[in-house]
Design an enzyme around this catalytic site. Sequence first.
Site, short mmCIF file in Angstrom:
data_model
loop_
_atom_site.label_atom_id
_atom_site.label_comp_id
_atom_site.label_asym_id
_atom_site.label_seq_id
_atom_site.Cartn_x
_atom_site.Cartn_y
_atom_site.Cartn_z
N HIS A 29 0.87 -1.18 0.00
CA HIS A 29 0.00 0.00 0.00
C HIS A 29 0.91 1.23 0.00
O HIS A 29 2.02 1.19 0.55
CB HIS A 29 -0.84 -0.05 1.28
CG HIS A 29 -1.91 0.98 1.39
ND1 HIS A 29 -1.65 2.28 1.76
CD2 HIS A 29 -3.25 0.91 1.21
CE1 HIS A 29 -2.78 2.96 1.80
NE2 HIS A 29 -3.77 2.16 1.47
N ASP A 87 3.22 -4.18 8.09
CA ASP A 87 2.00 -3.41 7.87
C ASP A 87 0.85 -4.42 7.99
O ASP A 87 0.55 -5.16 7.05
CB ASP A 87 2.03 -2.76 6.48
CG ASP A 87 0.70 -2.10 6.14
OD1 ASP A 87 -0.28 -2.26 6.90
OD2 ASP A 87 0.64 -1.43 5.09
N GLN A 119 -4.33 -5.18 7.11
CA GLN A 119 -5.31 -6.13 6.54
C GLN A 119 -5.23 -7.51 7.19
O GLN A 119 -5.89 -8.44 6.72
CB GLN A 119 -5.08 -6.26 5.02
CG GLN A 119 -5.28 -4.98 4.24
CD GLN A 119 -6.73 -4.49 4.22
OE1 GLN A 119 -7.66 -5.17 4.65
NE2 GLN A 119 -6.92 -3.26 3.74
N LYS A 135 -10.57 -0.52 10.50
CA LYS A 135 -10.71 -1.72 9.66
C LYS A 135 -11.10 -2.93 10.49
O LYS A 135 -11.12 -4.06 10.01
CB LYS A 135 -9.39 -1.99 8.93
CG LYS A 135 -9.05 -0.93 7.88
CD LYS A 135 -7.84 -1.35 7.08
CE LYS A 135 -7.17 -0.20 6.37
NZ LYS A 135 -7.88 0.24 5.18
N CYS A 161 -4.76 2.38 -3.69
CA CYS A 161 -3.49 2.86 -3.11
C CYS A 161 -2.36 1.85 -3.32
O CYS A 161 -1.45 1.73 -2.49
CB CYS A 161 -3.62 3.18 -1.63
SG CYS A 161 -4.83 4.45 -1.28
N1 7TS Z 1 -1.71 -0.55 4.72
C1 7TS Z 1 -2.61 -1.36 4.14
C2 7TS Z 1 -2.21 -2.75 3.75
C3 7TS Z 1 -3.90 -0.88 3.92
O1 7TS Z 1 -4.79 -1.70 3.34
C4 7TS Z 1 -4.24 0.43 4.30
C5 7TS Z 1 -5.59 1.03 4.00
C6 7TS Z 1 -3.27 1.21 4.93
C7 7TS Z 1 -2.02 0.70 5.11
C8 7TS Z 1 -3.56 2.59 5.42
O2 7TS Z 1 -4.42 2.55 6.52
P1 7TS Z 1 -4.99 3.89 7.15
O3 7TS Z 1 -5.95 3.41 8.19
O4 7TS Z 1 -3.85 4.63 7.72
O5 7TS Z 1 -5.66 4.63 6.03
N2 7TS Z 1 -6.21 0.47 2.88
C9 7TS Z 1 -7.27 0.95 2.24
C10 7TS Z 1 -7.83 0.29 1.15
O6 7TS Z 1 -7.43 -0.79 0.72
N3 7TS Z 1 -8.85 1.00 0.68
O7 7TS Z 1 -8.96 2.13 1.40
C11 7TS Z 1 -7.98 2.10 2.38
#
Ligand code: 7TS
Length: 428
Positions: A132, A209, A212, A235, A375
């Site tokens: 990501h 990371d 997910q 999430k 992303c």
């Molecule tokens: N890393 C991964 C693997 C992610 O899927 C996401 C968000 C992030 C980092 C960032 O997380 P945040 O909470 O700081 O925004 N992924 C997604 C997505 O797949 N669609 O919208 C956000």
Amino acid sequence: MSAAAANHSALLPESLREDFPILNGDVLEGQPLVFFDNAASTQRPRQVIDAIRRVYEHDYANVHRGIHTLSERSTELYEQAREKVRGLINAEKRHEVIFTQGTTASINLVARSWGDANLQPGEEILTTVMEHHSNLVPWLQAAERTGAVLRHVPLTEDGRLDMHQFDNLLNERTQLVAVASVSNTLGTINPIDEITAKAHAAGALVLVDAAQSVPHMPTDVQKSDADFLAFSGHKMLGPSGVGILYGKENLLDAMPPFLGGGSMIGEVHLDRFTPAELPAKFEAGTPPIVPAIAMSAAIDYLQAIGIEAIHRHEQVLTGLAFEALSQIDGLRILGPAPEHRTGLISFVFERIHAHEFAQVLNDRFGVAVRAGHHCTQPLHTLLGISASTRASFYLYNTPAEIDRLLEGIAAVQAMFAPKGRRRRKSGK
Ligand code: 7TS
């Protein structure tokens, strides 16, 4: 009994949907909502919404400041939430859990604090092509600041990490391996235990990371031996605005503070300051008090169901969706076979742009999916596409909703099929 029917016994009871007001609400006039955008953000059960209301109605004040009753109460709830997170990921010590705004903030904290203090010109950060942007851009920025170099582990044909290439790329210059435990686009589950063992043997640290994976499968930082782990509350049924950085105590202790301000100090003079002990050192300013407390309620909810049970539920849904989608002509699934992935499937359709696809699925069938590059633009470029459509599942999704998605896909296909070929399979 067929394998698929046997697997159905692993499904969670549909009655838990009643805990989620938005799933039973009136989002779409006249049709039920099929929410398949859980990898972007999940929905919240009443238990989490109630926890938010309860804090504001009974327990709210700033934390770690006052000696009045409310401040003591909110501080206690906030610190209990930290303990809850510690248990969820099996960290050894509570102060190894830092509250941040989210995964992105957590990774930036490490890149700024650990990265700037440790990376030297020519040293290497090993990441992967499936990351990501949140686990790419902070390292690109760190490389710009420090002169360190980024390397990327490529993929196998079926969308898994090429571990042979990982072995080749890992070397004595590698200082950090920054890798997702699960790809938000391919769904691939990466072999974190193997990666940490190999990285540590080569003298490198590992940042996982886990945005997910923590919501979808059991996490044990002591077993995986990850040095840093980042994830987000929103999430996993919690509120937005809160996330976690886990770090090993000795590493966090040695790192300089990132943000400066209130709470993160020991002593302040006009010409100098000393930082606070962990975890306050990395929690400058007023932290995400209510989101953290509500995240704790979300963890209670998930643990009452069982994270392993949630994983099995998603495996069934993913198996069903994968099997059906693989039979659709002209549809290409991104990523590996179901046994190597969690509950999400991204796909592309020849002739139909992902955005048009998602729009029709939403407007005509009430199915919310994500369209775009999610992303992971470099990954999409590598796969030779600019966008894909992604359906991502969670504990409240059902096989009937997958049928609805398939119905929608068939209709979109018919709609966009060339004249004279409508309602027939598109062929190659
Ligand atoms: N890393 C991964 C693997 C992610 O899927 C996401 C968000 C992030 C980092 C960032 O997380 P945040 O909470 O700081 O925004 N992924 C997604 C997505 O797949 N669609 O919208 C956000």
